[in-house]
Design an enzyme around this catalytic site. Structure first.
Site, PDB file in Angstrom:
ATOM      1  CG  ASP A  71      71.315 -29.972  51.215  1.00 32.33           C
ATOM      2  OD1 ASP A  71      71.856 -29.204  52.084  1.00 32.33           O
ATOM      3  OD2 ASP A  71      70.399 -29.914  50.747  1.00 32.33           O
ATOM      4  CG  ASP A 119      66.201 -28.569  50.023  1.00 33.72           C
ATOM      5  OD1 ASP A 119      67.403 -28.158  49.898  1.00 33.72           O
ATOM      6  OD2 ASP A 119      65.903 -28.979  50.852  1.00 33.72           O
TER       7      ASP A 119
END
Length: 173
Positions: A146, A124
């Site tokens: 995402d 991330d």
């Protein structure tokens, strides 16, 4: 579905999402250190390299290894296969719905690639200020996959709601 191109072309989006997701993650891993922060737009948007061993918002990060594999690899894989199957079997999906579903598939498979091939977790790196909304100064760090899952999920949801409203109006008239 009358046109095979309309049927299969959205899978190009799936491939593009996977490529964009994986390339951005490779660049982050190659050029940043874990927990490094690079401001992009002041304090509003940062690149922040973290590994996420959980799901969204790091949910499940504290689970044991077997539970994490089942909940974060096996079940999502089954859901993505089921979604792909539903896509392939349904002749009733609109063109927009097909594109939204393929965006979701791309994001889902992008994150699954990390779960299969990155023992550290999902990469991330997008960090956004959230101004204390919901008690959070910063939104949980996320990635390109995402983003596609959320944006396409919202698009699909709105599309389905609007389609339902339209069908109800037609039925009532």
């Amino acid at each position: 579905m009358n046109n095979k191109k309309d049927y299969y072309l959205p899978f190009l989006l799936t491939a593009i999402v996977i490529v964009v997701d994986q390339v951005t993650k490779i660049l982050v891993v190659q050029y940043m250190s874990v927990n490094e922060v690079i401001p992009v737009i002041g304090d509003l948007v940062n690149l922040r390299f973290v590994y996420n061993t959980g799901a969204a918002f790091s949910l499940g990060a504290g689970f044991g290894e077997i539970a994490r594999k089942i909940l974060l690899v096996f079940l999502p894989f089954l859901l993505l296969i089921a979604l792909t199957g539903a896509y392939l079997k349904s002749a009733e999906l609109t063109r927009a719905q097909r594109w939204f579903i393929c965006g979701i598939l791309g994001g889902g498979f992008g994150n699954l690639i990390d779960r299969f091939f990155r023992s550290e977790g999902v990469v991330d790196f997008i960090d956004v200020k959230f101004f204390g909304i919901l008690g959070m100064e910063r939104w949980p760090t996320f990635n390109a996959a995402d983003s596609f899952i959320v944006c396409c999920g919202i698009g699909l949801g709105v599309n389905l709601i609007l389609q339902g409203i339209k069908q109800k109006k037609l039925k009532d008239s």
